[in-house]
Design a protein around this motif. Sequence first.
Motif, PDB file in Angstrom:
ATOM      1  N   MET A  61      12.753  10.686   1.960  1.00 24.10           N
ATOM      2  CA  MET A  61      12.433   9.441   1.683  1.00 24.10           C
ATOM      3  C   MET A  61      11.009   8.869   2.320  1.00 24.10           C
ATOM      4  N   PRO A  62      10.446   9.535   3.630  1.00 23.92           N
ATOM      5  CA  PRO A  62       9.191   9.074   3.638  1.00 23.92           C
ATOM      6  C   PRO A  62       8.168   9.833   2.676  1.00 23.92           C
ATOM      7  N   GLY A  63       8.505  10.789   1.942  1.00 24.32           N
ATOM      8  CA  GLY A  63       7.642  11.318   0.963  1.00 24.32           C
ATOM      9  C   GLY A  63       7.823  10.430  -0.397  1.00 24.32           C
ATOM     10  N   GLU A  64       8.959   9.920  -0.486  1.00 18.73           N
ATOM     11  CA  GLU A  64       9.043   9.001  -1.469  1.00 18.73           C
ATOM     12  C   GLU A  64       8.289   7.696  -1.513  1.00 18.73           C
ATOM     13  N   ILE A  65       8.361   7.145  -0.271  1.00 22.61           N
ATOM     14  CA  ILE A  65       7.400   5.986   0.003  1.00 22.61           C
ATOM     15  C   ILE A  65       6.065   6.474  -0.002  1.00 22.61           C
ATOM     16  N   ARG A  66       5.653   7.509   0.412  1.00 21.03           N
ATOM     17  CA  ARG A  66       3.920   7.764   0.231  1.00 21.03           C
ATOM     18  C   ARG A  66       3.804   8.041  -1.236  1.00 21.03           C
ATOM     19  N   LEU A  67       4.641   8.616  -2.090  1.00 21.02           N
ATOM     20  CA  LEU A  67       4.322   8.726  -3.479  1.00 21.02           C
ATOM     21  C   LEU A  67       4.183   7.256  -4.072  1.00 21.02           C
ATOM     22  N   GLN A  68       5.186   6.721  -3.735  1.00 21.00           N
ATOM     23  CA  GLN A  68       5.015   5.077  -4.182  1.00 21.00           C
ATOM     24  C   GLN A  68       3.613   4.447  -3.833  1.00 21.00           C
ATOM     25  N   TRP A  69       3.462   4.656  -2.750  1.00 24.04           N
ATOM     26  CA  TRP A  69       1.833   3.947  -2.120  1.00 24.04           C
ATOM     27  C   TRP A  69       1.023   4.352  -3.043  1.00 24.04           C
ATOM     28  N   TRP A  70       0.921   5.483  -3.383  1.00 29.05           N
ATOM     29  CA  TRP A  70      -0.156   6.230  -4.320  1.00 29.05           C
ATOM     30  C   TRP A  70       0.021   5.497  -5.884  1.00 29.05           C
ATOM     31  N   VAL A  71       1.054   5.461  -6.437  1.00 21.75           N
ATOM     32  CA  VAL A  71       1.490   4.800  -7.621  1.00 21.75           C
ATOM     33  C   VAL A  71       1.007   3.412  -7.493  1.00 21.75           C
ATOM     34  N   ASP A  72       1.354   2.827  -6.601  1.00 18.93           N
ATOM     35  CA  ASP A  72       1.036   1.293  -6.461  1.00 18.93           C
ATOM     36  C   ASP A  72      -0.651   1.150  -6.340  1.00 18.93           C
ATOM     37  N   ALA A  73      -1.382   2.182  -5.726  1.00 21.70           N
ATOM     38  CA  ALA A  73      -2.804   1.928  -5.349  1.00 21.70           C
ATOM     39  C   ALA A  73      -3.318   2.315  -6.798  1.00 21.70           C
ATOM     40  N   ILE A  74      -3.044   3.142  -7.567  1.00 24.77           N
ATOM     41  CA  ILE A  74      -3.487   3.569  -8.804  1.00 24.77           C
ATOM     42  C   ILE A  74      -3.017   2.384 -10.069  1.00 24.77           C
ATOM     43  N   GLU A  75      -2.099   1.826  -9.810  1.00 16.55           N
ATOM     44  CA  GLU A  75      -1.919   0.716 -10.843  1.00 16.55           C
ATOM     45  C   GLU A  75      -2.232  -0.708 -10.313  1.00 16.55           C
ATOM     46  N   GLY A  76      -3.079  -0.653  -9.134  1.00 16.29           N
ATOM     47  CA  GLY A  76      -3.456  -1.872  -8.520  1.00 16.29           C
ATOM     48  C   GLY A  76      -2.561  -2.795  -7.647  1.00 16.29           C
ATOM     49  N   GLU A  77      -1.619  -2.235  -7.623  1.00 14.36           N
ATOM     50  CA  GLU A  77      -0.465  -3.234  -6.732  1.00 14.36           C
ATOM     51  C   GLU A  77      -0.452  -3.085  -5.444  1.00 14.36           C
ATOM     52  N   ALA A  78      -1.195  -1.866  -4.739  1.00 11.79           N
ATOM     53  CA  ALA A  78      -0.744  -1.938  -3.355  1.00 11.79           C
ATOM     54  C   ALA A  78      -1.387  -2.834  -2.530  1.00 11.79           C
ATOM     55  N   ARG A  79      -0.702  -2.987  -1.411  1.00  8.67           N
ATOM     56  CA  ARG A  79      -0.856  -3.888  -0.484  1.00  8.67           C
ATOM     57  C   ARG A  79      -1.965  -3.243   0.616  1.00  8.67           C
ATOM     58  N   GLY A  80      -2.641  -4.272   1.189  1.00  2.00           N
ATOM     59  CA  GLY A  80      -3.566  -3.686   2.283  1.00  2.00           C
ATOM     60  C   GLY A  80      -4.908  -3.135   1.763  1.00  2.00           C
ATOM     61  N   ASP A  81      -5.753  -2.434   2.405  1.00  2.00           N
ATOM     62  CA  ASP A  81      -6.926  -2.280   2.108  1.00  2.00           C
ATOM     63  C   ASP A  81      -7.004  -0.505   1.404  1.00  2.00           C
ATOM     64  N   VAL A  82      -6.781  -0.536   0.132  1.00  2.00           N
ATOM     65  CA  VAL A  82      -6.729   0.663  -0.439  1.00  2.00           C
ATOM     66  C   VAL A  82      -8.043   1.315  -0.135  1.00  2.00           C
ATOM     67  N   ALA A  83      -9.186   0.413  -0.255  1.00  2.00           N
ATOM     68  CA  ALA A  83     -10.407   1.317  -0.208  1.00  2.00           C
ATOM     69  C   ALA A  83     -10.744   1.813   1.040  1.00  2.00           C
ATOM     70  N   GLY A  84      -9.977   1.533   1.966  1.00  2.00           N
ATOM     71  CA  GLY A  84      -9.899   1.936   3.523  1.00  2.00           C
ATOM     72  C   GLY A  84      -9.516   3.528   3.440  1.00  2.00           C
ATOM     73  N   HIS A  85      -8.710   3.866   2.428  1.00  3.93           N
ATOM     74  CA  HIS A  85      -8.300   5.268   2.026  1.00  3.93           C
ATOM     75  C   HIS A  85      -9.346   6.215   1.089  1.00  3.93           C
ATOM     76  N   PRO A  86     -10.284   7.065   1.792  1.00  4.46           N
ATOM     77  CA  PRO A  86     -11.444   7.603   1.106  1.00  4.46           C
ATOM     78  C   PRO A  86     -10.923   8.204  -0.199  1.00  4.46           C
ATOM     79  N   VAL A  87      -9.783   8.940  -0.139  1.00  6.97           N
ATOM     80  CA  VAL A  87      -9.536   9.539  -1.523  1.00  6.97           C
ATOM     81  C   VAL A  87      -9.204   8.428  -2.460  1.00  6.97           C
ATOM     82  N   ALA A  88      -8.289   7.550  -2.051  1.00  2.00           N
ATOM     83  CA  ALA A  88      -7.733   6.436  -2.956  1.00  2.00           C
ATOM     84  C   ALA A  88      -9.042   5.742  -3.605  1.00  2.00           C
ATOM     85  N   ALA A  89     -10.030   5.310  -2.685  1.00  2.00           N
ATOM     86  CA  ALA A  89     -11.358   4.681  -3.196  1.00  2.00           C
ATOM     87  C   ALA A  89     -12.106   5.329  -4.144  1.00  2.00           C
TER      88      ALA A  89
END
Length: 283
Positions: A61-89
Amino acid sequence: MAPAARLDDAYRYCEELVRDHDRDRWLANGLLPDDKRRHAFAIHAFSYEAARIRETIHEAMPGEIRLQWWVDAIEGEARGDVAGHPVAAALIDTIRRFSLRRSGFVNLLEARRFDLYDDAMPTLNDLEGYAGETASVLFLEVAQVLCEGADPKVADAAGHAGVAYALTGLMRALPIHARRNQVYLPADLLKAAGIEPDEVRHGRKAGELEGVLASLRSSAAGHLDSALSALAGADVRAKPAFLPLAFVGPYLRALAKAPAYGPVAEIAAWRKPLILWWFGRRL
């Protein structure tokens, strides 16, 4: 958009991450054009982040949550400061700059859900599909960065390149995966050899496993040949994206001599720049 200085830091972080954890791609990326290199590092750092999720969790489950965070970040729906994650930014900046397909990165994340569980890979066809989603996409997107355009021959080459690269890497990682209860070897090939997935997890029937691994090495070599054939008529600007393929042949030869369950087949570090140079001349 993140400030330029912050983005520069993010791209440097990506390069350091790839240097420390994906040395082969780091070496290959060093031969890319100066103005495109950091974008390849962003793509490969993202791949590493997705691949390592299994290592950081004890339950799915924690892995599923982490993968979903990445999906949301890429699709522009992540909450919080995605730019704060250097790889995501860095990745999102690269996607925007080169109009890369977000769906390719999302599909990679969806394929990585398999990693979170202990199921065996069902068939060789499933394994090749997994390789396409997790490795072929990397060749294709880096090629898109280099070309800033589409080329059907590049797409065909990327498809085969990813399967060759991923199959080789998964065979090298077999001892590590077995200790984690992960079985990427196709269950249909194992069954034909009289091997149960649990026997792989416990490091058993190494002799019977040799035939399965020989078949997979042959498959990887065939995809390598197909990738190189497709590249022969492809946009010359895209070809450096395929430099990591330089290591597939030498690793397959090392795997043929290595015991099934380890140690991990390696190439001498001093040989790798020479292998890249020779391969680059062939492209």
